[in-house]
Motif scaffolding. Structure first.
Motif, PDB file in Angstrom:
ATOM      1  N   PHE B  18       6.260   6.975  12.992  1.00  0.00           N
ATOM      2  CA  PHE B  18       4.993   7.364  12.353  1.00  0.00           C
ATOM      3  C   PHE B  18       3.957   7.876  13.365  1.00  0.00           C
ATOM      4  N   GLY B  19       4.352   8.002  14.628  1.00  0.00           N
ATOM      5  CA  GLY B  19       3.391   8.444  15.637  1.00  0.00           C
ATOM      6  C   GLY B  19       2.374   7.362  15.966  1.00  0.00           C
ATOM      7  N   LEU B  20       2.722   6.105  15.689  1.00  0.00           N
ATOM      8  CA  LEU B  20       1.809   4.978  15.932  1.00  0.00           C
ATOM      9  C   LEU B  20       2.083   4.384  17.311  1.00  0.00           C
ATOM     10  N   ASN B  22      -0.422   1.945  18.651  1.00  0.00           N
ATOM     11  CA  ASN B  22      -1.333   0.822  18.906  1.00  0.00           C
ATOM     12  C   ASN B  22      -0.525  -0.406  19.331  1.00  0.00           C
ATOM     13  N   SER B  35      -2.200  -6.200  15.180  1.00  0.00           N
ATOM     14  CA  SER B  35      -2.385  -5.029  14.331  1.00  0.00           C
ATOM     15  C   SER B  35      -1.932  -5.361  12.919  1.00  0.00           C
ATOM     16  N   GLY B  36      -2.566  -4.738  11.933  1.00  0.00           N
ATOM     17  CA  GLY B  36      -2.155  -4.912  10.546  1.00  0.00           C
ATOM     18  C   GLY B  36      -0.763  -4.332  10.319  1.00  0.00           C
ATOM     19  N   HIS B  83      -4.802  -7.087   2.254  1.00  0.00           N
ATOM     20  CA  HIS B  83      -5.333  -6.021   1.393  1.00  0.00           C
ATOM     21  C   HIS B  83      -4.271  -5.684   0.364  1.00  0.00           C
ATOM     22  N   VAL B 111      -8.616  -8.993  -0.316  1.00  0.00           N
ATOM     23  CA  VAL B 111      -9.410  -8.038  -1.093  1.00  0.00           C
ATOM     24  C   VAL B 111      -8.499  -6.903  -1.556  1.00  0.00           C
ATOM     25  N   GLY B 112      -8.989  -6.071  -2.437  1.00  0.00           N
ATOM     26  CA  GLY B 112      -8.258  -4.898  -2.862  1.00  0.00           C
ATOM     27  C   GLY B 112      -8.531  -3.727  -1.940  1.00  0.00           C
ATOM     28  N   ALA B 113      -7.553  -2.837  -1.790  1.00  0.00           N
ATOM     29  CA  ALA B 113      -7.760  -1.627  -0.972  1.00  0.00           C
ATOM     30  C   ALA B 113      -6.637  -0.636  -1.229  1.00  0.00           C
ATOM     31  N   PRO B 114      -6.980   0.652  -1.283  1.00  0.00           N
ATOM     32  CA  PRO B 114      -5.923   1.662  -1.262  1.00  0.00           C
ATOM     33  C   PRO B 114      -5.267   1.626   0.122  1.00  0.00           C
ATOM     34  N   LEU B 115      -3.955   1.808   0.169  1.00  0.00           N
ATOM     35  CA  LEU B 115      -3.239   1.749   1.450  1.00  0.00           C
ATOM     36  C   LEU B 115      -2.489   3.052   1.716  1.00  0.00           C
ATOM     37  N   ILE B 116      -2.235   3.327   2.970  1.00  0.00           N
ATOM     38  CA  ILE B 116      -1.523   4.537   3.366  1.00  0.00           C
ATOM     39  C   ILE B 116      -0.080   4.473   2.868  1.00  0.00           C
ATOM     40  N   GLU B 121      -1.151  -4.883   2.846  1.00  0.00           N
ATOM     41  CA  GLU B 121      -1.332  -4.780   4.303  1.00  0.00           C
ATOM     42  C   GLU B 121      -1.814  -6.143   4.781  1.00  0.00           C
ATOM     43  N   GLU B 123      -2.958  -8.598   8.092  1.00  0.00           N
ATOM     44  CA  GLU B 123      -3.358  -8.715   9.499  1.00  0.00           C
ATOM     45  C   GLU B 123      -3.490 -10.198   9.809  1.00  0.00           C
TER      46      GLU B 123
END
Lengths: 132, 132, 132
Positions: B18-20, B22, B35-36, B83, B111-116, B121, B123
């Motif tokens: 993924f080009g990650l 971190n 990292s998450g 998330h 919490v709620g969140a849109p994810l990639i 997700e 952490e």
């Protein structure tokens, strides 16, 4: 040095109603991490009436109780992470933040997020020494 | 004292896809920040099948691998930030949390969140001493 | 040991424009926590033009200024938490992250979130010792 803090009895009873068993706070060295909280009435499990401002004030009050239980106070809070269901309530949340805490204020991050219950979810990080 | 932890080879290969780049984990004093992570199959890069519960279990398993690589375990986790794409999956996520960790449980915020990618997700923050 | 860091004068003026008074950074032991920042022009209070990438670069530049004010640099950042309004901008944000930081990179978590202003909100955690 690590120390797990048991919840206050009122909070523990409220969490049990939702099947929640995570720790309220865990101290690692001079830092104390907390679970996020929403503005729920600890007796009924229902969101506090009065919208985001009332729920924010209530949530910080619950943290204040826990902190006192640990021999600390809101003056020991160093970071506040808030999630708002309605971003237009940021002003109301900011007013509560400035009213409940005293300067120098904690660090803070506020973003929008859908929540499981309530209009604002607040997570704090505290230190064993006060910031003021 | 600060220490950057290299990823496990399997995880590093998955991230490279993924080009990650971190860091997986960095230790500062007695605290280890991570990292998450999402519930991806580390070989295919695709989300794990079986929805939020399966992805949560997989993600905590990846953290478990990294922790063991550091000479630690899930007993050293002090905080979990989750998330969720679908808030109605909170019960499923809570069941996995209670099953994977042992009491006293870590602190937690969800919490709620849109994810990639993926449905949850996660952490974590760990300590060099176990919480139990 | 706890130390509250006053904002730089430029940043303080920008925050006052929004009625914001939270601390920019608070050090607890060997860890420094920061308030979340968005890509606002500190003079006009308006989002930086050029979308997520430009706002991310600007925000990390503001953190760089604050870090230098504390005798630190971006090499002391150990964790980056990013919230993106548009998840399809993850690639642009990843490019900025890889360009602004040097390896070994900080830990990082990126999720989607509606924001009060701007397209990306970034929160960092730093250490008193560099990670590289």
């Amino acid at each position: 040095m690590i120390k797990v803090h048991a919840s206050t009895p009122r909070l523990e009873a409220a969490m049990a109603r939702f099947g929640l068993k995570n720790s309220t706070a865990i101290q690692v060295g001079d830092l104390i991490m907390f679970s996020g909280m929403t503005g729920l009435d600890l007796e009924t499990g229902q969101p506090i009436e009065g919208g985001t401002a009332a729920q924010a004030r209530h949530t910080l009050g619950v943290f204040d109780d826990i902190l006192h239980d640990l021999g600390l106070s809101l003056d020991h809070v160093v970071k506040v992470n808030a999630h708002l269901v309605n971003l237009e309530d940021f002003g109301a949340w900011n007013d509560v933040f400035l009213d409940v805490f005293d300067p120098p204020y904690p660090c803070r991050t506020t973003v929008g997020a859908p929540l499981i219950i309530g209009l604002i979810e607040i997570e704090i990080t505290a230190a064993t020494e006060p910031r003021r």
